[in-house]
Structure formats: structure tokens, C-alpha cells
Design a protein around this motif. Sequence first.
Motif, PDB file in Angstrom:
ATOM      1  N   LEU A  58       0.754  -1.258  -0.147  1.00  0.00           N
ATOM      2  CA  LEU A  58      -0.129   0.057   0.015  1.00  0.00           C
ATOM      3  C   LEU A  58       0.888   1.359  -0.143  1.00  0.00           C
ATOM      4  N   THR A  59       0.434   2.302  -0.786  1.00  0.00           N
ATOM      5  CA  THR A  59       1.144   3.615  -0.746  1.00  0.00           C
ATOM      6  C   THR A  59       0.536   4.578   0.570  1.00  0.00           C
ATOM      7  N   LEU A  60       1.310   5.185   1.411  1.00  0.00           N
ATOM      8  CA  LEU A  60       0.898   6.094   2.022  1.00  0.00           C
ATOM      9  C   LEU A  60       1.150   7.584   1.646  1.00  0.00           C
ATOM     10  N   SER A  61       0.181   8.296   1.735  1.00  0.00           N
ATOM     11  CA  SER A  61       0.448   9.849   1.714  1.00  0.00           C
ATOM     12  C   SER A  61      -0.063  10.384   2.981  1.00  0.00           C
ATOM     13  N   VAL A  62       0.774  11.390   3.647  1.00  0.00           N
ATOM     14  CA  VAL A  62       0.717  11.792   5.058  1.00  0.00           C
ATOM     15  C   VAL A  62       0.523  13.252   4.512  1.00  0.00           C
ATOM     16  N   PHE A  63      -0.606  13.703   5.243  1.00  0.00           N
ATOM     17  CA  PHE A  63      -0.798  15.237   5.285  1.00  0.00           C
ATOM     18  C   PHE A  63      -0.115  15.662   6.280  1.00  0.00           C
ATOM     19  N   PRO A  76       7.760   8.744   2.006  1.00  0.00           N
ATOM     20  CA  PRO A  76       8.209   9.704   0.938  1.00  0.00           C
ATOM     21  C   PRO A  76       7.278  10.778   0.341  1.00  0.00           C
ATOM     22  N   HIS A  77       5.912  10.265   0.529  1.00  0.00           N
ATOM     23  CA  HIS A  77       4.891  11.375   0.026  1.00  0.00           C
ATOM     24  C   HIS A  77       4.219  11.823   1.376  1.00  0.00           C
ATOM     25  N   ALA A  78       4.921  12.989   1.738  1.00  0.00           N
ATOM     26  CA  ALA A  78       4.420  13.697   3.105  1.00  0.00           C
ATOM     27  C   ALA A  78       4.092  15.097   2.958  1.00  0.00           C
TER      28      ALA A  78
ATOM     29  N   PRO B  76      12.183   7.859   1.932  1.00  0.00           N
ATOM     30  CA  PRO B  76      12.101   9.052   1.482  1.00  0.00           C
ATOM     31  C   PRO B  76      13.424   9.439   0.765  1.00  0.00           C
ATOM     32  N   HIS B  77      14.659   9.126   1.384  1.00  0.00           N
ATOM     33  CA  HIS B  77      15.834   9.489   0.690  1.00  0.00           C
ATOM     34  C   HIS B  77      16.452   8.306  -0.103  1.00  0.00           C
ATOM     35  N   ALA B  78      16.030   8.427  -1.583  1.00  0.00           N
ATOM     36  CA  ALA B  78      16.454   7.179  -2.238  1.00  0.00           C
ATOM     37  C   ALA B  78      16.954   7.937  -3.637  1.00  0.00           C
ATOM     38  N   PRO B  79      18.252   8.509  -3.649  1.00  0.00           N
ATOM     39  CA  PRO B  79      18.652   9.013  -4.937  1.00  0.00           C
ATOM     40  C   PRO B  79      18.972   7.979  -5.866  1.00  0.00           C
ATOM     41  N   VAL B  80      18.662   8.207  -7.185  1.00  0.00           N
ATOM     42  CA  VAL B  80      19.058   7.333  -8.193  1.00  0.00           C
ATOM     43  C   VAL B  80      20.432   7.440  -8.789  1.00  0.00           C
TER      44      VAL B  80
END
Lengths: 411, 411
Positions: A58-63, A76-78, B76-80
Motif C-alpha cells: 500500500l502507498t501512504l500519503s501523509v498530510f 516518501p509522500h508527506a 524518503p531518501h533514495a537518490p537514483v
Amino acid sequence: MNQPQPHARNATEPDAATPDTQPAREARRAPGGFPVVGIIGGGQLARMCAAPAAELALTLSVFAESDDAAAALVVPHAPVGDYRDAEQVREWARGCDVVTFDHEHVPADVLAALEADGVALHPRPSALRFAQDKLAMRQRLSDLDVPCPAWAPVSTSDELSAFGEQHGWPLVLKTPTGGYDGKGVMLVRTPDDADAWFAQADGAPLLAEEAVAFEREIAVMIARSPSGQVAVWPVVETVQVDGICTEVLAPAPDLSDDAAERITSAAITIARELDVTGVMAVELFDVGGGEFVVNELAMRPHNSGHWSMDGSVTGQFEQHLRAVLDLPLGDTRARAPWTVMGNVLGGEYEELYPTYKHLMARDPGLKIHLYGKGVRPGRKIGHVNVFGDDLVGLRARARHACDYLQGTVTE
Amino acid sequence: MNQPQPHARNATEPDAATPDTQPAREARRAPGGFPVVGIIGGGQLARMCAAPAAELALTLSVFAESDDAAAALVVPHAPVGDYRDAEQVREWARGCDVVTFDHEHVPADVLAALEADGVALHPRPSALRFAQDKLAMRQRLSDLDVPCPAWAPVSTSDELSAFGEQHGWPLVLKTPTGGYDGKGVMLVRTPDDADAWFAQADGAPLLAEEAVAFEREIAVMIARSPSGQVAVWPVVETVQVDGICTEVLAPAPDLSDDAAERITSAAITIARELDVTGVMAVELFDVGGGEFVVNELAMRPHNSGHWSMDGSVTGQFEQHLRAVLDLPLGDTRARAPWTVMGNVLGGEYEELYPTYKHLMARDPGLKIHLYGKGVRPGRKIGHVNVFGDDLVGLRARARHACDYLQGTVTE
């Protein structure tokens, strides 16, 4: 609000109704049809959803409140925003398949706006209201014949005095909304104690409750899905100091099967009748003789359920994700005869890393859960779990770990 | 390389030796002195480090192959970047306190450059070499008197024939470097079978091994810290189909205590003598009569240790993080009499989300671990764990779950 519009998932074009000042960057989904779960609030409860979300793809998106919020450090998506700003929240929610909560403070108008947009909110505002408003909760539980302390809405000192005359002094006065961890709760010994609160409430009713003579505090966590499936964890004992939970014993020692069954049954009634979706904590007072009264409800993962992360087949954070997505619920059985959770409160030490090394060396079985928060005295910054056969030994281990991290013991 | 320069942690100024084309964005640390663990490679092993890293307030920085790599979806920190490009890797590593690996394919010159910079690499190149180069591994293990199949380096068809005459046909031929999951391994029935490999090797030796007549495959995972602390999980049985592990039984059924002790002791010897840091898998053949020979080494979290995520007090990913940081190691005891891990391979279904709903409904105790990868037939896309008292029942549950997700059973 009577004609909800279809919720535009995966929208990439700007919505005409929404200013294009905050282009909604989408959370990156795993391939395979997996949904995005939005969480309003970036505290530790959102943070602890990250691990089970990853397991289930599942992907989380945190506000989030800030980009160093507990959850924003690990998700990652916050995006950062203000949960009181309906337009910001609506814009963000367009990228989510379902939206749930890290806390219960989202204002009614924001919830209503999301609901009008057709966002799948869990718990729904109609249920969440009973966790946000303690007067509404007391009324509803009383209607359901769920045991509660004696209570009444009181708007004046005279009403408070009348309640006290009937149910005895001291009594407990609560602000119906916004309280947590002992805040918004006052032990009132004489009517004068409440003058400042009445002045601040400005005519709005407060909640008066009898000060229950309880033997201990207990709690039960339940999960309920939109389809109506429920799963209940074992009833636990919660130990509170100064209104803050310091320790949870799972299961509650010396609780009769009959009492556990009645408590579980009450939780199921509440969840069903309030149409709760997601997980809910029911906090109760054990008043002795197998009797109990409900103290509080929390419609989200809860401190009293942290033991389940290591102590149950399915932890509360995984279960909450499953519940809000209407996935079948997981097994809530305990994995060990006893699990003890201890809350780690901030102390004098700011550098926790060198501190926890010593704990790891002392106790290789200790499960440490930190929230990525800066230390402030008394702030909940993490918890520990230990499990096994010997309750006394487990409590000593958990207690030591918390005291050591807080700096109140040094060896 | 004899005069390592101090490793510039938290550097914000561009390094004169490094072009400023890729400014190193720092991973955001949790307050409290917690380190950043860098992982080269963004596969599922890096992904599964994310949960224990969050619990311990460690920050991960993943040097990823792509921004939809398994780990990049949850960290969150995963540079390519390209792990074969020493300058890119050096620049990234400046933001890490320690660097470890998702895979064993990082070239020697990149490792040497990092070591020269003073980067704390775990495992160290001097140890990793024995996992990267099977000829070096065989030589070292033989020197240590660890039981191995008969083996020899062979550079020509004639040398291969001579080995075959001595140890029998068919025999096993391996490329010393770069193999995994059955790739780089060939069963050779006649010398001619190897012609193409010799041509491709262009004079470099291949590894010939006797085809061991084994009863089953077993494995043991060990963790070792830079300080020399070791912790070993129970020996497990690994079931392989077409060179790919499909199932792990923990502990290995019907393994005598004496054999388990000798295997554990061999793992400790290997870890100590090769100066391994982090976790290592030792894969073995059980040749019957309590005897075994070592097949392969992997110096990283490994498929044969996935059971530990749900089956042991300390999972292999948490332990790997603790080991590479030289933190005290966690308890490796099993939490249940039996834990069974099943690998989920890609099948025909690309939409796994609707599929796993059914599994959750059928088996509420199933622990599903997906890697966020797209489905390709035969690709490892996840695993499941189940635990309990009844090995036969657990195997059936794990088998069903994997088959159902792969689409080879439909109910």
C-alpha cells in the motif's frame, strides 16, 4: 452535500474549483492495483502505519504538519499543510483512495468538504463525531445502555453544583472537545474550581462526570471494516500516571473470562452502533466485582494497542489499514502469554542513540519503537514492548528501559 | 589507500574532488544523534530494512537503480544512480555514517574508492570478496577446514575433463562471480557442455564442483558486528525448485541437535575468520548421516532469513542494521515452534490487490510481505510467513497462498 460529486482519483488536471497554487504531486503507487491511503496528521500513529503499508504494498500519503513530523521522516509522500484549511486538504485528498486520521482534531467543516467531494473517509464524520465530542459520546453510549459514569452537560456553576450535590465531590469536569493525555480534564473539588473554564467556554456546555472509584484502568481495541467485519484484541490493563499512560499489560491480569466477554461485547456494540470504521480504543474503568464503565473512545490506532505490534499476530496499524480499505481483518490473537508495553517519555537526555545502545546490550529481547521526535520532558517519544511468560519480569524490563531512556535511572 | 582520509559526514560544501553536478541532498535525520545507514541497491532487501530502521529512529539512504525500485517506493531518501560509477557512489556516501549493500554486485574499484575515503563499509570489501568470488570462497573455506564439495578452478576443457574423471559426472560448473538464483550455475554432463562458458570466460578460471548427492538443502543465518559479537538464528531447511528457493522451514525438521550445533559452529568460524560484518547466510547441503557441506555464502540479508521477520524475536533486517552500526545484537530465538516462509513468484496476474483480499479472508493469520515490484513470470515479488504448532498445516497454508498469488490455483 446531498449530491456528492464523484471523487476524482488520480486526477492530474487542476480542478476548476481549486486554485492551482499547490499542484498535487501524486504519491507513487506500487504496480498491481494497490491503493493510496491518505492520513491526515504526521504524528507517530501515521509513522507506525508505514511498516505494514510497505508489507502490503500500500502507498501512504501523509498530510503532515511539518516536514520533520514523525511520519514525514519515514514516508516518501508527506506534503506539508494545514489540516484546518479545507481547500488544502481537499486538493491533497484527490490523490488518495481512502483517507484516515492520525488525530481527531480535523474540524467538522473540513470533514464535510471531503465528504461532499466523495472522499472515502474512515472513520466517517458521523462516527468520528463521537470521539471528537465527549458530550455526544456520553449521550449515545447511554442510549445504547453501555455502562458510563454518571454524567451531565453543565453550562453554569449552579448546574455544576447541582451535579456535585447529586453525585458527590470531587467530580470530573471535561471540555467536550480537544482534550488528550489528561489535558481538558480537571478534578473539581468545589464549584469555584471551574470558574475559569466556564468563562472560557462562554456558555457552551462542559461535561461533568462522577469521579469513578475505580480499581484500575483497562482498555480494549477493536477493528471494524465498512463491510461490518469486526476483530477484537484481548482486553488490556493500562497504567496511568498523571493522566498519561505509562504501561500496558496484555492481557489484563486477573480479568475474569466473563468480564472480558462483556467488555468485548460492549466494544462490538459501540463499533457497530456508531458505525465505526478503522480501529477504535475503548478505555474503561474497572470498578471491581466484574463491573466496568466506559471512560473514553478514540477512533484511531491508540497507545493502548501498541503492544499488538509485537504481541499479536496482527498489529493495530496493519489492522487499521486493512479496516479502512475494507480488506478482510487479521488474526488478533496474542502471540505470547504476556506482552508489556512501556511508554518512553522524554527526560533530560537529548542524545538517545548512545543511550539505547546500553539497553540493547542489557536486554536483547527488548523491542524498541522510537518516533523520531525531539526530546522534551514528559513528551511521548517512543515505546518498548517485551513478551514472554513471566509478567513480573517483563514489567521490570519494560520499566527499566523506559526509566533508562528517560534518564531517571542510570544503570 | 594506505592513508585513508577522514570521512566527511554531513558535508554541505561540494568536495573539490567531486564535480558539483549532483549536489548531495542529505537524508533527514531524526533528532537524538541517530545515524544515517546507506544501502547500495534499492531492491527488496533494502526495502525491508525500512521498517526496523524507523522503529530504531535510524535514517536510511538508499542508492537506488531507479525511482520505482522496491526500496525507493518506501524510503524518503533514495537518490537514483549507477553503483558502478565510483564518483556517484562516493558523493552519495558522504551523507551516510555507514554503508551496506542490497546486493553483492558493487565492483571492486567502487568499494576501494569508498574505503579510501574512509567510509565505514559493512561488510568490508575484504570480507565481501568471499561472497563475490566463489573461487576465493572455496579456497578460504577449505583452508578453514569447513566442509565443502570437491572443487577446482578450471580454465580449459581439459582441466574440466580431468576434474570430472576424478569426481564423477555430471558435475557443477559455476561462474565465480555474478551468479544468483540459479544463474551462473550449470550441470555439466560432458566436457562439451561447457564450451560456450569457456569461450565467454576467455581464459579466466571457472569453478568446478562435484555434484553433491544431498538429501536436502539447509541454511543458517548469522549476524556479526564489528566488535565481534555474533548471533545465530536456528538452522532452517530451504526447498528449491529450478534453483529458486520456494519455501523455508524454520527450524529445519529432523535435524539433530549435534548437527545443528556443528552447522552453527561452522557459521561462526566463517563469520569470524572472514571478518564478516552484518548478516550472512550460509547455504549448505545436508548429505545425510549428520554431515553437511557448504554450498554458498551471501553477506547480506537473505531469502533464507525472511522467516525471521515474523518468526524470531529479532528479524534479519533489524539485526543487519544493528550489526553494521556495531549496536548490540538482538535475540534470535524463534517465537513459535514452526515458521514457514513461502516465496511469492510472479505469475499471470498483474493485479495482486484484488487477489490478496481473498487470501486475507481465507487465512487471517497469514503475514504477507510484498516488494512493490511489477509482476513478471517467475520473478520474486514477495513472500508470506505463517507460524504455529502444526508444520504440515503451515506448509499447506504457505503453499496455497503462494500458488494463489501466482495464479496456479484459483480457489
